[in-house]
Design a protein around this motif. Structure first.
Motif, PDB file in Angstrom:
ATOM      1  N   ALA A 141       0.836  -1.203   0.000  1.00  0.00           N
ATOM      2  CA  ALA A 141       0.000   0.000   0.000  1.00  0.00           C
ATOM      3  C   ALA A 141       0.871   1.254   0.000  1.00  0.00           C
ATOM      4  O   ALA A 141       0.604   2.209  -0.749  1.00  0.00           O
ATOM      5  CB  ALA A 141      -0.934  -0.005   1.207  1.00  0.00           C
ATOM      6  N   VAL A 142       1.926   1.268   0.814  1.00  0.00           N
ATOM      7  CA  VAL A 142       2.835   2.413   0.857  1.00  0.00           C
ATOM      8  C   VAL A 142       3.510   2.593  -0.495  1.00  0.00           C
ATOM      9  O   VAL A 142       3.587   3.710  -1.030  1.00  0.00           O
ATOM     10  CB  VAL A 142       3.868   2.245   1.995  1.00  0.00           C
ATOM     11  N   ASP A 143       3.987   1.509  -1.085  1.00  0.00           N
ATOM     12  CA  ASP A 143       4.636   1.591  -2.391  1.00  0.00           C
ATOM     13  C   ASP A 143       3.686   2.120  -3.465  1.00  0.00           C
ATOM     14  O   ASP A 143       4.082   2.922  -4.318  1.00  0.00           O
ATOM     15  CB  ASP A 143       5.186   0.226  -2.812  1.00  0.00           C
ATOM     16  N   ALA A 144       2.425   1.706  -3.418  1.00  0.00           N
ATOM     17  CA  ALA A 144       1.439   2.179  -4.396  1.00  0.00           C
ATOM     18  C   ALA A 144       1.187   3.678  -4.236  1.00  0.00           C
ATOM     19  O   ALA A 144       1.104   4.411  -5.229  1.00  0.00           O
ATOM     20  CB  ALA A 144       0.128   1.399  -4.248  1.00  0.00           C
ATOM     21  N   VAL A 145       1.095   4.135  -3.009  1.00  0.00           N
ATOM     22  CA  VAL A 145       0.888   5.568  -2.766  1.00  0.00           C
ATOM     23  C   VAL A 145       2.111   6.360  -3.211  1.00  0.00           C
ATOM     24  O   VAL A 145       1.985   7.415  -3.848  1.00  0.00           O
ATOM     25  CB  VAL A 145       0.565   5.828  -1.274  1.00  0.00           C
ATOM     26  N   LEU A 146       3.299   5.850  -2.924  1.00  0.00           N
ATOM     27  CA  LEU A 146       4.517   6.531  -3.359  1.00  0.00           C
ATOM     28  C   LEU A 146       4.586   6.621  -4.879  1.00  0.00           C
ATOM     29  O   LEU A 146       4.936   7.671  -5.432  1.00  0.00           O
ATOM     30  CB  LEU A 146       5.753   5.812  -2.816  1.00  0.00           C
ATOM     31  N   ALA A 147       4.257   5.558  -5.551  1.00  0.00           N
ATOM     32  CA  ALA A 147       4.287   5.561  -7.021  1.00  0.00           C
ATOM     33  C   ALA A 147       3.320   6.594  -7.586  1.00  0.00           C
ATOM     34  O   ALA A 147       3.602   7.243  -8.596  1.00  0.00           O
ATOM     35  CB  ALA A 147       3.945   4.171  -7.554  1.00  0.00           C
ATOM     36  N   GLY A 157      -2.487   9.663   1.606  1.00  0.00           N
ATOM     37  CA  GLY A 157      -2.751   8.441   0.847  1.00  0.00           C
ATOM     38  C   GLY A 157      -2.496   7.188   1.664  1.00  0.00           C
ATOM     39  O   GLY A 157      -3.270   6.219   1.600  1.00  0.00           O
ATOM     40  N   ILE A 158      -1.418   7.199   2.437  1.00  0.00           N
ATOM     41  CA  ILE A 158      -1.117   6.048   3.286  1.00  0.00           C
ATOM     42  C   ILE A 158      -2.209   5.878   4.332  1.00  0.00           C
ATOM     43  O   ILE A 158      -2.714   4.774   4.542  1.00  0.00           O
ATOM     44  CB  ILE A 158       0.276   6.196   3.940  1.00  0.00           C
ATOM     45  N   GLN A 159      -2.596   6.978   4.981  1.00  0.00           N
ATOM     46  CA  GLN A 159      -3.636   6.859   5.998  1.00  0.00           C
ATOM     47  C   GLN A 159      -4.970   6.449   5.381  1.00  0.00           C
ATOM     48  O   GLN A 159      -5.705   5.660   5.962  1.00  0.00           O
ATOM     49  CB  GLN A 159      -3.795   8.159   6.792  1.00  0.00           C
ATOM     50  N   ASP A 160      -5.279   6.954   4.202  1.00  0.00           N
ATOM     51  CA  ASP A 160      -6.518   6.542   3.533  1.00  0.00           C
ATOM     52  C   ASP A 160      -6.496   5.043   3.228  1.00  0.00           C
ATOM     53  O   ASP A 160      -7.507   4.360   3.357  1.00  0.00           O
ATOM     54  CB  ASP A 160      -6.732   7.328   2.238  1.00  0.00           C
ATOM     55  N   ALA A 161      -5.340   4.543   2.827  1.00  0.00           N
ATOM     56  CA  ALA A 161      -5.235   3.126   2.464  1.00  0.00           C
ATOM     57  C   ALA A 161      -5.212   2.204   3.674  1.00  0.00           C
ATOM     58  O   ALA A 161      -5.816   1.123   3.648  1.00  0.00           O
ATOM     59  CB  ALA A 161      -3.968   2.900   1.621  1.00  0.00           C
ATOM     60  N   LEU A 162      -4.528   2.626   4.745  1.00  0.00           N
ATOM     61  CA  LEU A 162      -4.309   1.732   5.886  1.00  0.00           C
ATOM     62  C   LEU A 162      -5.094   2.114   7.135  1.00  0.00           C
ATOM     63  O   LEU A 162      -5.187   1.321   8.070  1.00  0.00           O
ATOM     64  CB  LEU A 162      -2.817   1.696   6.238  1.00  0.00           C
ATOM     65  N   GLY A 163      -5.593   3.338   7.176  1.00  0.00           N
ATOM     66  CA  GLY A 163      -6.277   3.818   8.373  1.00  0.00           C
ATOM     67  C   GLY A 163      -5.338   4.487   9.352  1.00  0.00           C
ATOM     68  O   GLY A 163      -5.763   5.061  10.342  1.00  0.00           O
ATOM     69  N   TRP A 164      -4.052   4.419   9.097  1.00  0.00           N
ATOM     70  CA  TRP A 164      -3.025   5.018   9.940  1.00  0.00           C
ATOM     71  C   TRP A 164      -1.731   5.111   9.150  1.00  0.00           C
ATOM     72  O   TRP A 164      -1.649   4.595   8.024  1.00  0.00           O
ATOM     73  CB  TRP A 164      -2.836   4.207  11.219  1.00  0.00           C
ATOM     74  N   PRO A 173      -3.088   1.896  14.747  1.00  0.00           N
ATOM     75  CA  PRO A 173      -4.315   1.543  14.027  1.00  0.00           C
ATOM     76  C   PRO A 173      -5.546   2.040  14.794  1.00  0.00           C
ATOM     77  O   PRO A 173      -5.595   1.953  16.021  1.00  0.00           O
ATOM     78  CB  PRO A 173      -4.296   0.013  13.986  1.00  0.00           C
ATOM     79  N   PRO A 174      -6.540   2.560  14.072  1.00  0.00           N
ATOM     80  CA  PRO A 174      -7.760   3.013  14.733  1.00  0.00           C
ATOM     81  C   PRO A 174      -8.676   1.838  15.059  1.00  0.00           C
ATOM     82  O   PRO A 174      -8.447   0.710  14.615  1.00  0.00           O
ATOM     83  CB  PRO A 174      -8.410   3.911  13.677  1.00  0.00           C
TER      84      PRO A 174
END
Length: 155
Positions: free
Chosen positions: A8-14, A29-36, A70-71
């Motif tokens: 997920a982090v790699d996708a947001v970075l790309a 983007g990272i928080q949107d993808a992972l919640g944190w 994590p929330p």
């Protein structure tokens, strides 16, 4: 980080690394993808943007929006702006904190609810207001209505 988190982090970075001022869009983007924003992701973000780890950490820790844990299954954002305060938000805040047994940004012991402050939800005439999971706005929330919402989230 887990493999899924790393992907997920790699996708947001790309998606964002080439943008001018990419740090905030990447963190969002990272928080949107992972919640944190996992602390283990910060060195990866720093390397990708040629920034120091301290600079990335400073941005994450400065903005209350970013979570470093994590929330809960549901995130409740309670408005603390002046208009809602004038309509009873302080009493609702005290009730919510006591009921959930947390402080701001904390998650209830059962993992159901994370309580976060909001400084305006744009529902000023109908306060006190709260937002559940970024898409469910509630107006004129009383302690009893809060309890009913939380009971539903715990089921």
């Amino acid at each position: 980080m887990t493999l899924g988190q790393r992907a997920a982090v790699d996708a947001v970075l790309a998606l964002h690394r080439a943008r001018p001022g990419a740090l905030l869009p990447i963190l969002h983007g990272i928080q949107d993808a992972l919640g944190w924003v996992p602390p283990a992701a910060l060195p990866t973000v720093a390397r990708a943007l040629d920034l120091g780890r301290a600079e990335v950490h400073g941005v994450v820790s400065f903005y209350h929006h970013f979570r470093n844990t994590p929330p809960g299954r549901h995130v409740v954002r309670l408005c603390r702006a002046e208009a809602c305060q004038a309509l009873g938000a302080r009493a609702l805040e005290a009730h919510a904190l006591r009921t959930l047994g947390v402080d701001w940004h904390g998650t209830s012991a059962d993992g159901a609810v994370t309580l976060e402050p909001a400084y305006c939800l744009g529902n000023c005439g109908c306060g006190p207001s709260l937002l559940v999971d970024e898409d469910e706005l509630h107006a004129r929330v009383t302690p009893a209505a809060f309890d009913a919402l939380v009971a539903g989230m715990r089921r």
